[in-house]
Design a protein around this motif. Structure first.
Motif, PDB file in Angstrom:
ATOM      1  N   SER A 296       0.829  -1.198   0.000  1.00 52.56           N
ATOM      2  CA  SER A 296       0.000   0.000   0.000  1.00 52.56           C
ATOM      3  C   SER A 296       0.864   1.250   0.000  1.00 52.56           C
ATOM      4  N   GLU A 297       1.918   1.228   0.811  1.00 59.81           N
ATOM      5  CA  GLU A 297       2.820   2.376   0.860  1.00 59.81           C
ATOM      6  C   GLU A 297       3.486   2.583  -0.487  1.00 59.81           C
ATOM      7  N   SER A 298       3.891   1.485  -1.120  1.00 59.00           N
ATOM      8  CA  SER A 298       4.565   1.571  -2.417  1.00 59.00           C
ATOM      9  C   SER A 298       3.639   2.173  -3.462  1.00 59.00           C
ATOM     10  N   VAL A 299       2.400   1.675  -3.506  1.00 57.53           N
ATOM     11  CA  VAL A 299       1.434   2.200  -4.478  1.00 57.53           C
ATOM     12  C   VAL A 299       1.116   3.652  -4.164  1.00 57.53           C
ATOM     13  N   GLY A 300       0.923   3.954  -2.893  1.00 57.09           N
ATOM     14  CA  GLY A 300       0.635   5.331  -2.486  1.00 57.09           C
ATOM     15  C   GLY A 300       1.770   6.276  -2.836  1.00 57.09           C
ATOM     16  N   GLU A 301       3.000   5.830  -2.591  1.00 56.70           N
ATOM     17  CA  GLU A 301       4.153   6.666  -2.909  1.00 56.70           C
ATOM     18  C   GLU A 301       4.248   6.916  -4.413  1.00 56.70           C
ATOM     19  N   ASP A 302       3.954   5.883  -5.204  1.00 61.23           N
ATOM     20  CA  ASP A 302       3.990   6.026  -6.661  1.00 61.23           C
ATOM     21  C   ASP A 302       2.954   7.036  -7.133  1.00 61.23           C
ATOM     22  N   VAL A 303       1.745   6.931  -6.597  1.00 64.54           N
ATOM     23  CA  VAL A 303       0.682   7.869  -6.988  1.00 64.54           C
ATOM     24  C   VAL A 303       1.030   9.277  -6.543  1.00 64.54           C
ATOM     25  N   ILE A 304       1.549   9.418  -5.329  1.00 61.47           N
ATOM     26  CA  ILE A 304       1.923  10.749  -4.826  1.00 61.47           C
ATOM     27  C   ILE A 304       3.043  11.337  -5.673  1.00 61.47           C
ATOM     28  N   GLN A 305       4.016  10.509  -6.044  1.00 66.52           N
ATOM     29  CA  GLN A 305       5.111  10.995  -6.877  1.00 66.52           C
ATOM     30  C   GLN A 305       4.581  11.470  -8.231  1.00 66.52           C
ATOM     31  N   ARG A 306       3.677  10.705  -8.821  1.00 65.46           N
ATOM     32  CA  ARG A 306       3.098  11.114 -10.109  1.00 65.46           C
ATOM     33  C   ARG A 306       2.321  12.416  -9.972  1.00 65.46           C
ATOM     34  N   MET A 307       1.593  12.537  -8.871  1.00 67.79           N
ATOM     35  CA  MET A 307       0.819  13.760  -8.673  1.00 67.79           C
ATOM     36  C   MET A 307       1.737  14.964  -8.467  1.00 67.79           C
ATOM     37  N   GLU A 308       2.858  14.757  -7.760  1.00 72.58           N
ATOM     38  CA  GLU A 308       3.815  15.846  -7.569  1.00 72.58           C
ATOM     39  C   GLU A 308       4.449  16.242  -8.894  1.00 72.58           C
ATOM     40  N   GLU A 309       4.775  15.252  -9.721  1.00 77.57           N
ATOM     41  CA  GLU A 309       5.336  15.551 -11.040  1.00 77.57           C
ATOM     42  C   GLU A 309       4.321  16.315 -11.884  1.00 77.57           C
ATOM     43  N   LEU A 310       3.075  15.885 -11.803  1.00 78.94           N
ATOM     44  CA  LEU A 310       2.014  16.558 -12.545  1.00 78.94           C
ATOM     45  C   LEU A 310       1.847  17.996 -12.060  1.00 78.94           C
ATOM     46  N   SER A 311       1.893  18.180 -10.747  1.00 76.53           N
ATOM     47  CA  SER A 311       1.765  19.515 -10.182  1.00 76.53           C
ATOM     48  C   SER A 311       2.909  20.413 -10.634  1.00 76.53           C
ATOM     49  N   ALA A 312       4.122  19.861 -10.621  1.00 81.79           N
ATOM     50  CA  ALA A 312       5.272  20.639 -11.071  1.00 81.79           C
ATOM     51  C   ALA A 312       5.126  21.011 -12.550  1.00 81.79           C
ATOM     52  N   GLU A 313       4.628  20.075 -13.346  1.00 83.97           N
ATOM     53  CA  GLU A 313       4.414  20.338 -14.781  1.00 83.97           C
ATOM     54  C   GLU A 313       3.339  21.417 -14.973  1.00 83.97           C
ATOM     55  N   GLN A 314       2.290  21.349 -14.154  1.00 83.20           N
ATOM     56  CA  GLN A 314       1.229  22.351 -14.251  1.00 83.20           C
ATOM     57  C   GLN A 314       1.766  23.742 -13.915  1.00 83.20           C
ATOM     58  N   ILE A 315       2.592  23.826 -12.884  1.00 82.69           N
ATOM     59  CA  ILE A 315       3.168  25.120 -12.504  1.00 82.69           C
ATOM     60  C   ILE A 315       4.047  25.643 -13.630  1.00 82.69           C
ATOM     61  N   LYS A 316       4.847  24.755 -14.192  1.00 87.19           N
ATOM     62  CA  LYS A 316       5.730  25.140 -15.296  1.00 87.19           C
ATOM     63  C   LYS A 316       4.914  25.638 -16.490  1.00 87.19           C
ATOM     64  N   ILE A 317       3.859  24.926 -16.812  1.00 88.10           N
ATOM     65  CA  ILE A 317       3.019  25.325 -17.950  1.00 88.10           C
ATOM     66  C   ILE A 317       2.306  26.631 -17.655  1.00 88.10           C
ATOM     67  N   ALA A 318       1.853  26.796 -16.421  1.00 85.71           N
ATOM     68  CA  ALA A 318       1.161  28.037 -16.057  1.00 85.71           C
ATOM     69  C   ALA A 318       2.103  29.240 -16.188  1.00 85.71           C
ATOM     70  N   LYS A 319       3.352  29.051 -15.764  1.00 87.25           N
ATOM     71  CA  LYS A 319       4.314  30.145 -15.894  1.00 87.25           C
ATOM     72  C   LYS A 319       4.583  30.453 -17.356  1.00 87.25           C
ATOM     73  N   THR A 320       4.727  29.410 -18.159  1.00 87.35           N
ATOM     74  CA  THR A 320       4.945  29.601 -19.589  1.00 87.35           C
ATOM     75  C   THR A 320       3.737  30.276 -20.232  1.00 87.35           C
ATOM     76  N   ALA A 321       2.554  29.879 -19.788  1.00 87.52           N
ATOM     77  CA  ALA A 321       1.330  30.470 -20.333  1.00 87.52           C
ATOM     78  C   ALA A 321       1.251  31.954 -19.967  1.00 87.52           C
ATOM     79  N   ALA A 322       1.679  32.291 -18.763  1.00 92.72           N
ATOM     80  CA  ALA A 322       1.655  33.694 -18.352  1.00 92.72           C
ATOM     81  C   ALA A 322       2.611  34.521 -19.211  1.00 92.72           C
ATOM     82  N   LYS A 323       3.774  33.946 -19.490  1.00 89.56           N
ATOM     83  CA  LYS A 323       4.730  34.646 -20.348  1.00 89.56           C
ATOM     84  C   LYS A 323       4.174  34.805 -21.758  1.00 89.56           C
ATOM     85  N   THR A 324       3.546  33.753 -22.249  1.00 89.96           N
ATOM     86  CA  THR A 324       2.976  33.790 -23.592  1.00 89.96           C
ATOM     87  C   THR A 324       1.847  34.806 -23.664  1.00 89.96           C
TER      88      THR A 324
END
Length: 193
Positions: A53-81
């Motif tokens: 359960s911890e392994s699966v949870g950690e994997d999902v949390i890691q993916r969500m953190e990566e997604l969040s980081a990507e969203q922030i990056k895209i939002a910043k790029t969108a603001a510049k654009t």
């Protein structure tokens, strides 16, 4: 003569009680050994389930953190654009952000399905069923947005209802593997598009 008979009877009685005491003590030791053995097996199973359960949870949390980081990056790029005023690039970034938000929503559904499955391991069928049923609205909304996966996602409604019904009745024979497989296939398909 009577004293010899009484002495023999008492001696026989003491011997019989001693033998019974030894047999009872052996049976108790055997029961204790079996109990400790079963307890060790249960603890090992619980530890294994907890680690999975911890392994699966950690994997999902890691993916969500990566997604969040990507969203922030895209939002910043969108603001510049947006500051540069290119509407086509802005629209493309908005679509990408929307797709990432939808993917995050589906990942949250997967996490809730996993949590529900864990609750069934603790024999908390009512809570597990409610958590599983709560995923249906998100799945339905996503099926309307993802035309390619519409049938697969909407096809989960009946299995979710059936499994939740079983859990509410205290029947833990079913699991979420088929549901999770469909969700994972949809996530993989979205990652490729």
């Amino acid at each position: 003569m009577l004293s010899k008979i009484l002495s023999t009877a008492i001696l026989t009685l003491v011997a019989w009680v001693s033998v019974q005491l030894v047999h009872t003590q052996q049976a108790l030791e055997s029961a204790q050994a079996n109990f400790h053995s079963e307890l060790a097996i249960v603890r090992a199973d619980m530890k294994k389930t907890s680690k999975q359960s911890e392994s699966v949870g950690e994997d999902v949390i890691q993916r969500m953190e990566e997604l969040s980081a990507e969203q922030i990056k895209i939002a910043k790029t969108a603001a510049k654009t947006a500051a540069k005023g290119d509407p086509k690039l802005l629209k493309a970034k908005d679509q990408k952000i929307a797709r990432l938000n939808q993917t995050a929503s589906l990942q949250a559904v997967v996490m809730n399905v996993l949590k529900a499955d864990l609750l069934t391991k603790d024999k908390q069928g009512e809570q597990a069923a409610e958590l599983l049923l709560a995923t249906k609205s998100s799945i339905w909304k996503l099926s309307g947005k993802w035309a390619k996966n519409k049938d697969a996602l909407r096809g989960l409604m009946a299995p979710i209802d059936i499994l939740a019904g079983r859990w509410k009745r205290g029947d833990y024979s079913g699991d979420t593997k088929p549901i999770l497989q469909v969700l994972q296939d949809v996530l993989d398909a979205q990652a490729q598009s």
